[in-house]
Write an enzyme that holds these catalytic residues in place. Structure first.
Site, PDB file in Angstrom:
ATOM      1  N   GLU A   1       1.865  -7.680  -5.014  1.00  0.00           N
ATOM      2  CA  GLU A   1       0.830  -6.655  -5.182  1.00  0.00           C
ATOM      3  C   GLU A   1       1.443  -5.342  -5.656  1.00  0.00           C
ATOM      4  OE1 GLU A   1      -0.880  -3.339  -2.501  1.00  0.00           O
ATOM      5  OE2 GLU A   1      -1.010  -5.271  -1.468  1.00  0.00           O
ATOM      6  N   HIS A   2       2.594  -4.978  -5.094  1.00  0.00           N
ATOM      7  CA  HIS A   2       3.294  -3.766  -5.521  1.00  0.00           C
ATOM      8  C   HIS A   2       3.781  -3.869  -6.964  1.00  0.00           C
ATOM      9  CE1 HIS A   2       4.149  -1.251  -1.787  1.00  0.00           C
ATOM     10  NE2 HIS A   2       3.431  -2.261  -1.322  1.00  0.00           N
TER      11      HIS A   2
ATOM     12  N   GLU B   1       7.679   1.057   4.008  1.00  0.00           N
ATOM     13  CA  GLU B   1       6.325   0.798   4.505  1.00  0.00           C
ATOM     14  C   GLU B   1       6.374   0.038   5.833  1.00  0.00           C
ATOM     15  OE1 GLU B   1       2.209  -1.417   2.984  1.00  0.00           O
ATOM     16  OE2 GLU B   1       3.903  -1.188   1.616  1.00  0.00           O
TER      17      GLU B   1
END
Length: 458
Positions: A85-86, A162
């Site tokens: 996704e990143h 994160e």
């Protein structure tokens, strides 16, 4: 949701059972009095495009949804879906990462993405006149990312930060701790982000393999809502995907994720994460029901009555009457083949015992005695109101289209959903409460406690 059956076929012809269409197949779902015209096209590749035309809007939300989430990873792959996704915003053969963000921001639009346990979504919101740009940029990013080695390393660092940030948020961490208590080593019990131990050694080749094996047209749903024309959206999508890996051979759309066999859950357990925090975070709960269970409407009502708002039993008893916690609520999570029901509270460490005692007592009371007619009416009103009010923007309508297709295989009309909520009876809710709340409860705690400070029965 259940199949509505309210469908009118339009241009094209339906594919043979189990086969792929030779050309795009379009159908119009019943016009919704609370929304716009919803249309669905299946491209020959198996990719689906759904739109809701809302002429009164001046914006459009456009999303690309992939039926791949963290539960689709093997142990060593844990975090691959989130890593990807990143990376898909980092550059394609035609655009750099700066190009992707700058082109959308130059017209005042916004882009983002998120990964869940069962799907991943990439979306943009723009003015209606800028929809062609959004479609071109988003399709390019999702279909044709190059995954440069330097970008993999950059985003690896971002993701590790994160994960560290998540560890510093005990109010978030306790939810993951509870899922692990219920599901153990099953993928539903893992962190969506993966862990430092899985993300650090993950190679570009592993991510690239995951990308190309999982991101295939039959697994993808494109949804858009706002001031748009369905035929134009389909045309623009096909143009944007031409020549990319998603411009694939004919195939049938993948069926929505099967609900069987049911996920095996762990026996009730207590898990404690010792952490020097000013506030303790606790979750008490049990396995729930899956998202296709006909009792899900009754569960929504039960959840509202127990801890779904300021008028709920738990909020009134624990916060309003006794002032023991600032935040206390119940929630239900539902997957294709499993679910969770739980109560969360954040309170001073010295008040945990009293909060847990009151919570257990209230759950036991509702399991034994049920709820009242007045609570039933209020719980149904909350369910209907929150659903309809949640459809007041194009983003939520776009999400509804995609989730209906991806998770249920069809879209339930708003009126039908409201009718299903209205049909919930007191007996429905009380029977579910007796079964669900009578189950053994697992306990997850993050706070300044020793690992052996709690037991299941405490």
């Amino acid at each position: 949701m259940a199949p509505s059956g309210n469908v009118r076929h339009a241009a094209g012809s339906e594919p043979a059972r189990g086969g792929a269409p030779a050309r795009a197949v379009t159908r119009t779902l019943s016009d919704d009095p609370l929304g716009g015209t919803v249309r669905r096209t299946v491209l020959p590749s198996g990719l689906r495009v759904l739109t809701e035309a809302i002429p009164a809007m001046r914006s459009v939300s456009f999303g690309i949804w992939v039926a791949v989430g963290s539960r689709d990873e093997t142990g060593p792959q844990a975090g691959a879906a989130h890593f990807l996704e990143h990376l898909l915003f980092k550059g394609t053969k035609k655009r750099s990462a700066l190009d992707i963000s700058a082109e959308i921001e130059a017209v005042g639009g916004e882009t983002n993405a998120f990964t869940t346990k069962e799907y991943t979504c990439y979306y943009a919101r723009v003015l209606d006149e800028d929809l062609p740009l959004a479609i071109d940029v988003m399709c390019d990013a999702v279909a044709d990312s190059v995954l440069e080695p330097a970008d993999v390393e950059t985003e690896r660092g971002v993701i590790l930060e994160e994960i560290a940030m998540h560890d510093d948020e005990p109010g978030d961490e306790v939810h993951d701790l509870f899922a692990r208590a219920v599901y153990g080593d099953h993928p539903l019990g893992r962190l969506i982000s993966g862990t430092e131990e899985t993300v650090t050694p993950m190679s570009r080749r592993q991510i690239q393999s995951f990308y190309r094996r999982r991101y295939t047209p039959p697994q993808i749903v494109i949804a858009a809502a706002g001031n748009l024309d369905h035929a134009v959206v389909v045309k623009l999508v096909r143009q944007a995907l031409r020549g990319t890996p998603l411009d694939a051979d004919p195939a049938a759309p993948a069926p929505h994720r099967a609900a069987t066999p049911a996920v095996r859950t762990k026996p009730a357990a207590t898990v404690v994460e010792p952490k020097e925090t000013e506030q303790a975070h606790v979750i008490l709960g049990c396995p729930g029901i899956d998202r296709t269970d006909e009792r899900r409407f009754a569960l929504g009502v039960l959840n509202n009555v127990l801890g779904g708002g300021m008028s709920s039993r738990l909020f009134q008893e624990i916060r309003e009457r006794r002032g023991l916690a600032y935040s206390v609520y119940s929630y239900a999570s539902q997957y294709a083949d499993s679910g969770l029901f739980a109560v969360y509270a954040g309170c001073a460490p010295g008040k945990v015992d009293e909060v847990l005692e009151l919570t257990r007592a209230e759950l036991a009371r509702v399991a034994a005695e049920g709820i009242t007619e007045a609570e039933l009416a209020r719980g149904k009103g909350m369910s209907k109101g929150s659903f309809v009010l949640g459809l007041e923007d194009t983003g939520s309508r776009m999400s509804r289209l995609a989730k209906g297709e991806l998770l249920y295989g069809d879209l339930m009309p708003v009126d039908e959903l409201l009718t299903r909520v209205d049909a919930v009876t007191l007996d429905d809710v009380n029977a579910l409460a007796a079964e669900l709340l009578g189950r053994p409860m697992s306990l997850a705690v993050v706070g300044p406690f020793d690992e052996g400070a709690f037991s299941v029965s405490r």
